[in-house]
Scaffold this motif. Structure first.
Motif, mmCIF file in Angstrom:
data_model
loop_
_atom_site.group_PDB
_atom_site.id
_atom_site.type_symbol
_atom_site.label_atom_id
_atom_site.label_comp_id
_atom_site.label_asym_id
_atom_site.label_seq_id
_atom_site.Cartn_x
_atom_site.Cartn_y
_atom_site.Cartn_z
ATOM 1 N N GLU A 250 4.050 -94.869 -58.056
ATOM 2 C CA GLU A 250 3.314 -96.040 -57.579
ATOM 3 C C GLU A 250 2.225 -95.638 -56.583
ATOM 4 O OE1 GLU A 250 2.281 -100.005 -57.242
ATOM 5 O OE2 GLU A 250 3.755 -99.152 -58.616
ATOM 6 N N PHE A 251 2.546 -94.732 -55.662
ATOM 7 C CA PHE A 251 1.551 -94.274 -54.696
ATOM 8 C C PHE A 251 0.413 -93.524 -55.389
ATOM 9 C CE2 PHE A 251 4.827 -94.159 -51.049
ATOM 10 C CZ PHE A 251 4.522 -95.468 -50.716
ATOM 11 N N LYS A 252 0.757 -92.713 -56.387
ATOM 12 C CA LYS A 252 -0.279 -91.974 -57.110
ATOM 13 C C LYS A 252 -1.180 -92.911 -57.891
ATOM 14 C CE LYS A 252 2.078 -87.558 -57.624
ATOM 15 N NZ LYS A 252 2.668 -86.606 -58.561
ATOM 16 N N SER A 253 -0.618 -93.972 -58.451
ATOM 17 C CA SER A 253 -1.439 -94.917 -59.205
ATOM 18 C C SER A 253 -2.353 -95.728 -58.290
ATOM 19 C CB SER A 253 -0.561 -95.850 -60.030
ATOM 20 O OG SER A 253 0.175 -96.713 -59.190
ATOM 21 N N ARG A 254 -1.941 -95.919 -57.032
ATOM 22 C CA ARG A 254 -2.780 -96.648 -56.068
ATOM 23 C C ARG A 254 -3.775 -95.736 -55.354
ATOM 24 N NH1 ARG A 254 0.895 -101.217 -53.161
ATOM 25 N NH2 ARG A 254 1.685 -102.135 -55.077
ATOM 26 N N ASN A 255 -3.775 -94.464 -55.711
ATOM 27 C CA ASN A 255 -4.704 -93.478 -55.125
ATOM 28 C C ASN A 255 -4.601 -93.411 -53.609
ATOM 29 O OD1 ASN A 255 -5.707 -92.723 -57.633
ATOM 30 N ND2 ASN A 255 -7.242 -94.346 -57.604
ATOM 31 N N VAL A 256 -3.392 -93.275 -53.115
ATOM 32 C CA VAL A 256 -3.174 -93.084 -51.681
ATOM 33 C C VAL A 256 -3.750 -91.722 -51.308
ATOM 34 C CG1 VAL A 256 -1.413 -92.829 -49.897
ATOM 35 C CG2 VAL A 256 -1.110 -94.515 -51.706
ATOM 36 N N GLU A 257 -4.577 -91.708 -50.289
ATOM 37 C CA GLU A 257 -5.247 -90.466 -49.897
ATOM 38 C C GLU A 257 -4.301 -89.534 -49.146
ATOM 39 O OE1 GLU A 257 -8.981 -90.807 -47.938
ATOM 40 O OE2 GLU A 257 -9.543 -92.566 -49.091
ATOM 41 N N ILE A 258 -4.379 -88.262 -49.527
ATOM 42 C CA ILE A 258 -3.617 -87.231 -48.828
ATOM 43 C C ILE A 258 -4.555 -86.589 -47.808
ATOM 44 C CG2 ILE A 258 -2.424 -85.042 -49.065
ATOM 45 C CD1 ILE A 258 -1.642 -85.826 -51.842
ATOM 46 N N PRO A 259 -4.146 -86.498 -46.540
ATOM 47 C CA PRO A 259 -5.009 -85.872 -45.536
ATOM 48 C C PRO A 259 -5.258 -84.397 -45.849
ATOM 49 C CG PRO A 259 -3.224 -87.074 -44.494
ATOM 50 C CD PRO A 259 -2.937 -87.057 -45.950
ATOM 51 N N GLU A 260 -6.355 -83.879 -45.343
ATOM 52 C CA GLU A 260 -6.738 -82.493 -45.617
ATOM 53 C C GLU A 260 -5.809 -81.487 -44.942
ATOM 54 O OE1 GLU A 260 -10.721 -82.228 -44.243
ATOM 55 O OE2 GLU A 260 -11.474 -83.648 -45.718
ATOM 56 N N TRP A 261 -5.216 -81.853 -43.844
ATOM 57 C CA TRP A 261 -4.405 -80.919 -43.065
ATOM 58 C C TRP A 261 -3.018 -80.701 -43.649
ATOM 59 C CZ3 TRP A 261 -0.275 -83.833 -41.897
ATOM 60 C CH2 TRP A 261 -0.473 -85.192 -41.683
ATOM 61 N N THR A 262 -2.649 -81.401 -44.715
ATOM 62 C CA THR A 262 -1.282 -81.318 -45.225
ATOM 63 C C THR A 262 -0.927 -79.941 -45.772
ATOM 64 O OG1 THR A 262 -1.985 -82.171 -47.363
ATOM 65 C CG2 THR A 262 -1.137 -83.745 -45.764
ATOM 66 N N MET A 263 -1.895 -79.177 -46.234
ATOM 67 C CA MET A 263 -1.564 -77.864 -46.786
ATOM 68 C C MET A 263 -1.360 -76.803 -45.701
ATOM 69 S SD MET A 263 -5.132 -76.562 -48.338
ATOM 70 C CE MET A 263 -6.261 -77.930 -48.375
ATOM 71 N N PHE A 264 -1.702 -77.117 -44.456
ATOM 72 C CA PHE A 264 -1.611 -76.133 -43.389
ATOM 73 C C PHE A 264 -0.382 -76.299 -42.501
ATOM 74 C CE2 PHE A 264 -6.218 -76.734 -44.109
ATOM 75 C CZ PHE A 264 -6.455 -75.506 -44.701
ATOM 76 N N LEU A 265 0.167 -77.507 -42.418
ATOM 77 C CA LEU A 265 1.286 -77.765 -41.506
ATOM 78 C C LEU A 265 2.620 -77.427 -42.143
ATOM 79 C CD1 LEU A 265 0.438 -81.166 -39.845
ATOM 80 C CD2 LEU A 265 0.142 -78.894 -38.936
ATOM 81 N N LYS A 266 3.580 -77.116 -41.297
ATOM 82 C CA LYS A 266 4.953 -76.996 -41.751
ATOM 83 C C LYS A 266 5.735 -78.173 -41.183
ATOM 84 C CE LYS A 266 6.337 -73.830 -38.105
ATOM 85 N NZ LYS A 266 7.115 -72.648 -37.825
ATOM 86 N N ASP A 267 6.952 -78.339 -41.637
ATOM 87 C CA ASP A 267 7.725 -79.530 -41.312
ATOM 88 C C ASP A 267 8.219 -79.559 -39.870
ATOM 89 O OD1 ASP A 267 8.974 -81.937 -41.745
ATOM 90 O OD2 ASP A 267 10.801 -81.019 -42.485
ATOM 91 N N GLY A 268 8.412 -78.427 -39.276
ATOM 92 C CA GLY A 268 8.903 -78.385 -37.908
ATOM 93 C C GLY A 268 9.099 -76.947 -37.488
ATOM 94 N N LYS A 269 9.606 -76.764 -36.279
ATOM 95 C CA LYS A 269 9.737 -75.388 -35.799
ATOM 96 C C LYS A 269 10.923 -74.666 -36.421
ATOM 97 C CE LYS A 269 12.245 -75.779 -31.506
ATOM 98 N NZ LYS A 269 12.144 -75.619 -30.071
ATOM 99 N N GLY A 270 11.765 -75.387 -37.158
ATOM 100 C CA GLY A 270 12.871 -74.756 -37.854
ATOM 101 C C GLY A 270 12.476 -74.162 -39.201
ATOM 102 N N LYS A 271 11.250 -74.398 -39.628
ATOM 103 C CA LYS A 271 10.778 -73.896 -40.925
ATOM 104 C C LYS A 271 9.865 -72.689 -40.716
ATOM 105 C CE LYS A 271 12.492 -77.339 -43.274
ATOM 106 N NZ LYS A 271 13.489 -77.236 -44.270
ATOM 107 N N GLU A 272 9.848 -71.784 -41.697
ATOM 108 C CA GLU A 272 8.977 -70.628 -41.609
ATOM 109 C C GLU A 272 7.629 -70.861 -42.269
ATOM 110 O OE1 GLU A 272 10.539 -66.900 -42.861
ATOM 111 O OE2 GLU A 272 12.446 -67.232 -41.870
ATOM 112 N N LYS A 273 7.620 -71.571 -43.399
ATOM 113 C CA LYS A 273 6.400 -71.730 -44.188
ATOM 114 C C LYS A 273 6.091 -73.197 -44.391
ATOM 115 C CE LYS A 273 7.297 -67.517 -46.744
ATOM 116 N NZ LYS A 273 7.542 -66.938 -48.064
ATOM 117 N N SER A 274 4.869 -73.473 -44.827
ATOM 118 C CA SER A 274 4.499 -74.838 -45.159
ATOM 119 C C SER A 274 5.025 -75.173 -46.555
ATOM 120 C CB SER A 274 2.982 -75.001 -45.087
ATOM 121 O OG SER A 274 2.369 -74.143 -46.018
#
Length: 149
Positions: free
Chosen positions: A19-43
């Motif tokens: 449903e979100f994909k069909s409504r073309n919800v925009e993904i921010p540009e920074w999403t490929m650079f962040l990780k989920d938290g300090k407990g994670k090693e990679k994005s």
């Protein structure tokens, strides 16, 4: 009538993601650079993790009721590797959750309350519609319990 709690979480979340994909919800540009938290090693490695997390947040708010940023951060938390010491729980990124709350508020699915964030009638209707569609697909594929037949 099918309830959100009775539908398998994976099926419901995939319906909301579509449903979100069909409504073309925009993904921010920074999403490929962040990780989920300090407990994670990679994005993230999945390209559509943003949609999945949005859908998961909606489902959790439906099930748990009023919930704030800090509590939702604990829900998505993980374990931190501290070398030779024992693991201990850490929260996920509150920035990402806050940003997603604001995005869902601008879409009209959440509203801010004194006790946290609450689903709006539009958000509840989206989840109910997605749960009906997910259950229909499960019935068609014969992957549902007999009580729904």
């Amino acid at each position: 009538m099918v309830n959100v709690k009775e539908v398998p979480a994976e099926a419901l979340i995939s319906e909301i993601v579509n449903e979100f994909k069909s409504r073309n919800v925009e993904i921010p540009e920074w999403t490929m650079f962040l990780k989920d938290g300090k407990g994670k090693e990679k994005s993230w490695t999945q390209p559509d993790w943003y949609y999945t997390r949005l859908a998961s947040i909606l489902r959790k708010i439906y099930i748990k009721g009023n919930i704030g940023i800090s509590r939702m951060s604990q829900e998505y938390g993980s374990r931190q590797d501290r070398g030779t010491k024992r693991y201990h729980p850490v929260q996920s990124s509150r920035f990402i959750i806050r940003y997603m709350f604001h995005a869902l508020e601008t879409m009209g699915y959440l509203k801010k309350d004194k006790a946290g964030r609450v689903l709006t009638p539009a958000g509840q209707a989206l989840l109910d519609k997605a749960s009906r569609d997910a259950m229909k697909k499960a019935v068609e594929n014969n992957k549902v319990l007999e009580k729904y037949l």
